[in-house]
Design a protein around this motif. Structure first.
Motif, PDB file in Angstrom:
ATOM      1  N   GLY A 102       0.829  -1.187   0.000  1.00 35.22           N
ATOM      2  CA  GLY A 102       0.000   0.000   0.000  1.00 35.22           C
ATOM      3  C   GLY A 102       0.868   1.242   0.000  1.00 35.22           C
ATOM      4  O   GLY A 102       2.071   1.200   0.247  1.00 35.22           O
ATOM      5  N   ALA A 103       0.237   2.390  -0.321  1.00 32.92           N
ATOM      6  CA  ALA A 103       0.963   3.663  -0.348  1.00 32.92           C
ATOM      7  C   ALA A 103       0.013   4.766   0.064  1.00 32.92           C
ATOM      8  O   ALA A 103      -1.214   4.622  -0.011  1.00 32.92           O
ATOM      9  CB  ALA A 103       1.552   3.931  -1.735  1.00 32.92           C
ATOM     10  N   GLY A 104       0.581   5.882   0.523  1.00 35.84           N
ATOM     11  CA  GLY A 104      -0.253   6.984   0.965  1.00 35.84           C
ATOM     12  C   GLY A 104       0.568   8.216   1.242  1.00 35.84           C
ATOM     13  O   GLY A 104       1.735   8.326   0.882  1.00 35.84           O
ATOM     14  N   PRO A 150      -3.454  -6.311  12.040  1.00 33.63           N
ATOM     15  CA  PRO A 150      -2.676  -5.274  12.710  1.00 33.63           C
ATOM     16  C   PRO A 150      -1.178  -5.451  12.503  1.00 33.63           C
ATOM     17  O   PRO A 150      -0.704  -6.473  12.050  1.00 33.63           O
ATOM     18  CB  PRO A 150      -3.044  -5.490  14.186  1.00 33.63           C
ATOM     19  CG  PRO A 150      -3.311  -6.957  14.271  1.00 33.63           C
ATOM     20  CD  PRO A 150      -3.926  -7.339  12.957  1.00 33.63           C
ATOM     21  N   GLY A 151      -0.445  -4.403  12.901  1.00 37.62           N
ATOM     22  CA  GLY A 151       0.991  -4.531  12.991  1.00 37.62           C
ATOM     23  C   GLY A 151       1.750  -4.203  11.729  1.00 37.62           C
ATOM     24  O   GLY A 151       2.798  -4.776  11.486  1.00 37.62           O
ATOM     25  N   TYR A 152       1.269  -3.289  10.878  1.00 37.24           N
ATOM     26  CA  TYR A 152       1.993  -2.956   9.653  1.00 37.24           C
ATOM     27  C   TYR A 152       3.123  -1.969   9.928  1.00 37.24           C
ATOM     28  O   TYR A 152       3.183  -1.321  10.966  1.00 37.24           O
ATOM     29  CB  TYR A 152       1.036  -2.382   8.603  1.00 37.24           C
ATOM     30  CG  TYR A 152       0.130  -3.419   8.023  1.00 37.24           C
ATOM     31  CD1 TYR A 152      -1.116  -3.650   8.579  1.00 37.24           C
ATOM     32  CD2 TYR A 152       0.529  -4.186   6.941  1.00 37.24           C
ATOM     33  CE1 TYR A 152      -1.954  -4.620   8.054  1.00 37.24           C
ATOM     34  CE2 TYR A 152      -0.309  -5.147   6.411  1.00 37.24           C
ATOM     35  CZ  TYR A 152      -1.547  -5.367   6.972  1.00 37.24           C
ATOM     36  OH  TYR A 152      -2.352  -6.328   6.464  1.00 37.24           O
ATOM     37  N   ILE A 153       4.047  -1.890   8.978  1.00 31.27           N
ATOM     38  CA  ILE A 153       5.167  -0.966   9.056  1.00 31.27           C
ATOM     39  C   ILE A 153       4.969   0.119   7.998  1.00 31.27           C
ATOM     40  O   ILE A 153       4.768  -0.186   6.819  1.00 31.27           O
ATOM     41  CB  ILE A 153       6.495  -1.697   8.820  1.00 31.27           C
ATOM     42  CG1 ILE A 153       6.688  -2.797   9.873  1.00 31.27           C
ATOM     43  CG2 ILE A 153       7.662  -0.729   8.854  1.00 31.27           C
ATOM     44  CD1 ILE A 153       7.879  -3.690   9.596  1.00 31.27           C
ATOM     45  N   LEU A 154       5.002   1.387   8.430  1.00 33.83           N
ATOM     46  CA  LEU A 154       4.908   2.520   7.515  1.00 33.83           C
ATOM     47  C   LEU A 154       6.290   3.147   7.405  1.00 33.83           C
ATOM     48  O   LEU A 154       6.916   3.487   8.412  1.00 33.83           O
ATOM     49  CB  LEU A 154       3.905   3.560   8.035  1.00 33.83           C
ATOM     50  CG  LEU A 154       2.468   3.453   7.491  1.00 33.83           C
ATOM     51  CD1 LEU A 154       1.848   2.145   7.929  1.00 33.83           C
ATOM     52  CD2 LEU A 154       1.628   4.638   7.947  1.00 33.83           C
ATOM     53  N   ILE A 155       6.755   3.298   6.170  1.00 30.12           N
ATOM     54  CA  ILE A 155       8.059   3.900   5.909  1.00 30.12           C
ATOM     55  C   ILE A 155       7.833   5.079   4.978  1.00 30.12           C
ATOM     56  O   ILE A 155       7.267   4.926   3.893  1.00 30.12           O
ATOM     57  CB  ILE A 155       9.030   2.892   5.273  1.00 30.12           C
ATOM     58  CG1 ILE A 155       9.129   1.619   6.145  1.00 30.12           C
ATOM     59  CG2 ILE A 155      10.407   3.514   5.103  1.00 30.12           C
ATOM     60  CD1 ILE A 155       9.944   0.528   5.499  1.00 30.12           C
ATOM     61  N   VAL A 163       4.969   4.300   2.209  1.00 31.87           N
ATOM     62  CA  VAL A 163       4.538   2.990   1.728  1.00 31.87           C
ATOM     63  C   VAL A 163       4.267   2.104   2.936  1.00 31.87           C
ATOM     64  O   VAL A 163       4.795   2.318   4.031  1.00 31.87           O
ATOM     65  CB  VAL A 163       5.602   2.339   0.819  1.00 31.87           C
ATOM     66  CG1 VAL A 163       5.794   3.146  -0.439  1.00 31.87           C
ATOM     67  CG2 VAL A 163       6.918   2.180   1.555  1.00 31.87           C
ATOM     68  N   ILE A 164       3.427   1.107   2.705  1.00 32.32           N
ATOM     69  CA  ILE A 164       3.032   0.181   3.764  1.00 32.32           C
ATOM     70  C   ILE A 164       3.673  -1.172   3.481  1.00 32.32           C
ATOM     71  O   ILE A 164       3.568  -1.690   2.361  1.00 32.32           O
ATOM     72  CB  ILE A 164       1.503   0.037   3.826  1.00 32.32           C
ATOM     73  CG1 ILE A 164       0.850   1.427   4.006  1.00 32.32           C
ATOM     74  CG2 ILE A 164       1.093  -0.887   4.970  1.00 32.32           C
ATOM     75  CD1 ILE A 164      -0.653   1.419   3.847  1.00 32.32           C
ATOM     76  N   VAL A 165       4.326  -1.738   4.494  1.00 31.24           N
ATOM     77  CA  VAL A 165       5.023  -3.024   4.360  1.00 31.24           C
ATOM     78  C   VAL A 165       4.477  -3.981   5.404  1.00 31.24           C
ATOM     79  O   VAL A 165       4.277  -3.603   6.560  1.00 31.24           O
ATOM     80  CB  VAL A 165       6.551  -2.857   4.535  1.00 31.24           C
ATOM     81  CG1 VAL A 165       7.242  -4.204   4.432  1.00 31.24           C
ATOM     82  CG2 VAL A 165       7.097  -1.894   3.504  1.00 31.24           C
ATOM     83  N   HIS A 166       4.248  -5.218   4.985  1.00 33.66           N
ATOM     84  CA  HIS A 166       3.755  -6.238   5.917  1.00 33.66           C
ATOM     85  C   HIS A 166       4.928  -6.868   6.663  1.00 33.66           C
ATOM     86  O   HIS A 166       5.927  -7.239   6.057  1.00 33.66           O
ATOM     87  CB  HIS A 166       3.001  -7.325   5.150  1.00 33.66           C
ATOM     88  CG  HIS A 166       2.149  -8.204   6.023  1.00 33.66           C
ATOM     89  ND1 HIS A 166       2.690  -9.089   6.922  1.00 33.66           N
ATOM     90  CD2 HIS A 166       0.804  -8.325   6.136  1.00 33.66           C
ATOM     91  CE1 HIS A 166       1.723  -9.717   7.545  1.00 33.66           C
ATOM     92  NE2 HIS A 166       0.568  -9.273   7.091  1.00 33.66           N
ATOM     93  N   PRO A 167       4.834  -7.009   7.996  1.00 33.22           N
ATOM     94  CA  PRO A 167       5.933  -7.631   8.769  1.00 33.22           C
ATOM     95  C   PRO A 167       5.900  -9.140   8.653  1.00 33.22           C
ATOM     96  O   PRO A 167       5.586  -9.846   9.598  1.00 33.22           O
ATOM     97  CB  PRO A 167       5.634  -7.165  10.203  1.00 33.22           C
ATOM     98  CG  PRO A 167       4.148  -7.042  10.245  1.00 33.22           C
ATOM     99  CD  PRO A 167       3.732  -6.551   8.873  1.00 33.22           C
TER     100      PRO A 167
END
Length: 534
Positions: A102-104, A150-155, A163-167
């Motif tokens: 994902g992105a934002g 829950p628990g995503y990483i936003l960088i 961008v959204i990264v799955h752990p």
């Protein structure tokens, strides 16, 4: 005259016995010490290898994250962050990346828009957990209500694009021991970014305080590797109690066995420990317990987009939930001598899944990979004959994919190919271009297809040295009247390039990813229905 008396025999015998026991006990202790040192060394090597794989995986993710943020910042520079152009770009960035989900755009610690559109008044994502020395802003364990997990990483960058990264470290990295731990932390900040498994910050103290990269700490083997690409490091931690358990088990065995076991302990321990912990043993157990399943990737006619066949791809998902890459376990299966068992299992799975469903699609076929061992010992013929009976179909509905190595090194392999084609099965030369790749070589075989390896397809329209090889291969196949299937097509430009040069068939993520058989049949039926309606 005085005579010196000899010691009494009753003292010599106990002394000899005591000496014998001391010798045996000393040998046992020495062997156990050596065995422990060797086990510690092996566990350190395993931890180093695991850390290296984690770093490779994280570097891939980091590279894709950096590229995605740069695209968001540089493309459509005059558009507002949440404008339709930028939102479409967020969707494109997500679709073209394997790691970004994902992105934002973030402002004032709120996620104000994503590829789904604007979020009013914005979703709170909290203060940054840390900012790297290269300007990357990390927010970890972020809960996003529209994802359901829950628990995503936003960088994000300083610009606010994120961008959204799955752990998903636990699923993407193979761990032999489920008690092991792997994770990522900021090198300069020392803040934890992601972890799979149990973790205590004190386990990394020797690295932080003394700069040690591989060490034993309170019953754990710790390996740390800093990245050369970004401001982050990775770690792998293995439980050292497996070392103690192994030494204790063999100590009891040696005491009971005496002198002979003391002499053989080093050999036995090395052999058994390596056997029990080897990848080959894990693989044999996985075959016995059927941890494998098949997925099928469609083969597409480039001119029409019609699905004409599917390649059967073997997948291994361990009971722990971890997925093992085929490039890891196929080579291990060949070395362990169980590749024939895997091929037989694949044919059995196809038989049970396909059953009679091919009758509804008389022009659709399935390709099956065959190893050099399968061909050299002619195992494929009886397997395929059984498969034809089970699926109540014809031999022409199955294509055997053989590698160049499996054919060129053995007359038995060539003879097996001739027998298969005589029975009505078709044969394709898989991964063509990675081996001998010459016209004179191809002329010695009776083939139906050649498959251009993904490595060469990826170089299409690039400056790589291999970019002209694809055209060369196509011309060779045309001279021999062979059909071509291009593997690993991922872009429209690659598909257009291949079609313009006469390639009829292709497969790859640009058309469809691999899927389970019921899903493949449902999609195929829907496509055939649309074709008839048109």
């Amino acid at each position: 005259m005085h005579f010196q008396m000899r010691p009494d025999r009753k003292y010599l015998i106990p002394a000899a016995v005591a000496l014998a026991f001391l010798t045996i006990f000393g040998a046992i202790l020495l062997t156990l010490w050596v065995a422990r040192q060797q086990s510690v060394s092996e566990q350190k090597s395993k931890a180093d290898l695991l850390a290296a794989e984690v770093l490779r995986r994280v570097d891939v993710t980091g590279g894709e994250v950096t590229l995605a943020v740069r695209r968001l910042e540089r493309e459509h520079p005059d558009a507002a962050p949440c404008s339709p152009e930028k939102i479409r770009l967020m969707g494109n960035v997500t679709l073209t990346s394997d790691e970004v989900i994902g992105a934002g755009f973030i402002t004032n610690d709120r996620l104000v828009c994503t590829l789904l559109g604007e979020l009013k008044p914005g979703l709170p994502v909290g203060k940054p957990d840390y900012i790297s020395n290269r300007g990357a802003i990390f927010r970890t364990n972020v809960k996003l209500p529209f994802t359901g997990s829950p628990g995503y990483i936003l960088i994000s960058g300083l610009s606010g694009y994120a961008v959204i990264v799955h752990p998903r470290l636990a699923r993407d990295v193979f761990r032999e021991d489920p008690r092991s731990s792997i994770g990522v932390f900021g090198t300069s900040s020392r803040r934890l970014v992601n972890v799979a498994g149990a973790f205590d910050r004190s386990w990394l103290r020797k690295y932080f305080d003394r700069g040690l990269t591989t060490y034993v700490d309170h019953g754990r083997i710790v390996a740390v590797r800093p990245s050369m690409q970004g401001d982050y490091s990775v770690f792998a931690i293995l439980p050292a109690r497996s070392i103690t358990e192994t030494v204790r088990r063999y100590a009891l065995f040696l005491v009971a066995g005496g002198m002979v076991m003391a002499a053989l302990l080093g050999f036995v321990m090395t052999y058994v420990v390596r056997t029990q912990n080897s990848f080959a043993t894990i693989l044999r157990n996985a075959i016995r317990t059927r941890e494998f399943h098949c997925e099928y990737q469609p083969i597409v006619e480039l001119a029409t987009g019609r699905w004409v066949g599917a390649e059967c791809l073997l997948r291994w998902r361990r009971k722990t939930g971890e997925n093992v890459r085929p490039d890891l376990f196929i080579g291990a299966a060949e070395e362990a001598g169980v590749i024939g068992d895997i091929t037989a299992m694949v044919c059995d799975i196809i038989g049970s899944e396909v059953d009679g469903t091919l009758h509804d699609h008389p022009d659709f076929y399935i390709t099956i990979n065959a190893s050099a061992t399968d061909l050299n010992h002619d195992r494929m013929t009886p397997l395929l004959e059984t498969l034809v009976r089970r699926t109540r179909s014809e031999p022409c509905r199955f294509v055997v994919e053989a590698t160049e190595r499996g054919l060129i090194d053995s007359e038995d392999g060539r003879a097996a190919v001739d027998r298969l084609r005589a029975l009505g099965f078709r044969v394709a030369l898989d991964d063509f271009g990675t081996g001998y790749s010459s016209l004179s070589y191809l002329q010695t075989f009776a083939l139906d297809f050649i498959k251009i390896d993904k490595f060469f397809v990826e170089s299409v329209k690039t400056e790589a040295a291999t970019s002209n090889v694809v055209s060369h291969i196509i011309n060779m196949a045309r001279d021999l009247n062979l059909e071509i299937v291009a593997e690993g097509v991922e872009t429209e430009a690659q598909a257009r390039f291949l079609q313009e040069r006469g390639v009829r068939y292709a497969q790859g993520w640009y058309f469809a990813r691999s899927m389970h058989w019921p899903m493949l049949m449902a999609e195929l039926a829907a496509r055939r229905s649309m074709e008839r309606a048109a």
